[in-house]
Design an enzyme around this catalytic site. Structure first.
Site, PDB file in Angstrom:
ATOM      1  N   HIS A  61       0.831  -1.204   0.000  1.00  0.00           N
ATOM      2  CA  HIS A  61       0.000   0.000   0.000  1.00  0.00           C
ATOM      3  C   HIS A  61       0.869   1.260   0.000  1.00  0.00           C
ATOM      4  CE1 HIS A  61       0.722  -0.542   4.334  1.00  0.00           C
ATOM      5  NE2 HIS A  61       0.468   0.745   4.477  1.00  0.00           N
ATOM      6  N   HIS A  63       0.956   5.372   1.358  1.00  0.00           N
ATOM      7  CA  HIS A  63       0.455   6.501   2.141  1.00  0.00           C
ATOM      8  C   HIS A  63       0.969   7.766   1.462  1.00  0.00           C
ATOM      9  CE1 HIS A  63      -0.936   4.610   5.917  1.00  0.00           C
ATOM     10  NE2 HIS A  63       0.026   3.714   5.694  1.00  0.00           N
ATOM     11  N   TYR A 126       3.020   9.640  11.868  1.00  0.00           N
ATOM     12  CA  TYR A 126       2.550   8.265  11.689  1.00  0.00           C
ATOM     13  C   TYR A 126       3.120   7.658  10.411  1.00  0.00           C
ATOM     14  CZ  TYR A 126      -0.508   4.490  10.230  1.00  0.00           C
ATOM     15  OH  TYR A 126      -0.988   3.302   9.771  1.00  0.00           O
TER      16      TYR A 126
END
Length: 137
Positions: A61, A63, A126
């Protein structure tokens, strides 16, 4: 930190946390494919004047924390990012087609969240922290 951006007809301070995955959540975004994907995202965002605040490419994935002007819908921006990267990655790395049947690189869905200044820093930390847990899957 998310900067205030002045354009010809607007002043804005937007921050979107966008996450999308390869089809079947295949862990194909590694090595040269991951590097190419990262570079392509930077090129697309630069060409469209969408400042990238931070990004992280995980094997399965992506981000992306990005500022998109209010004149562009987030859905259109994601469509541009996913469509352009898919075409170019299939050209640059034809071997990934063997991993993905059906001719699609990306899953049709994505996540998007908005952030203000305070939570923007939290999202950035994060994403940057996930860099340290790449090998934990």
């Amino acid at each position: 930190m998310v900067d205030v951006i002045f354009s010809r007809n607007s002043v804005y301070q937007t921050a979107y946390h966008v996450v999308w995955c390869p089809k079947y959540r295949k862990p194909i975004l590694t090595g040269q494919v991951g590097e190419s994907c990262s570079r392509l995202i930077d090129e697309i965002c630069d060409a469209n004047s969408w400042p990238v605040i931070t990004k992280e490419i995980q094997p399965d994935h992506i981000h992306l924390f990005v500022s998109i002007p209010p004149s562009i819908s987030v859905a259109n921006a994601v469509k541009i990012l996913k469509g352009s990267t898919a075409r170019k990655l299939f050209t640059l790395h034809p071997e990934i087609k063997k991993e993905l049947w059906g001719g699609s690189l990306w899953s049709p869905s994505y996540y998007v969240g908005t952030a203000g200044n305070v939570s923007a820093e939290t999202i950035q930390r994060y994403i940057e922290r996930t860099e340290h847990i790449k090998g934990r899957r």
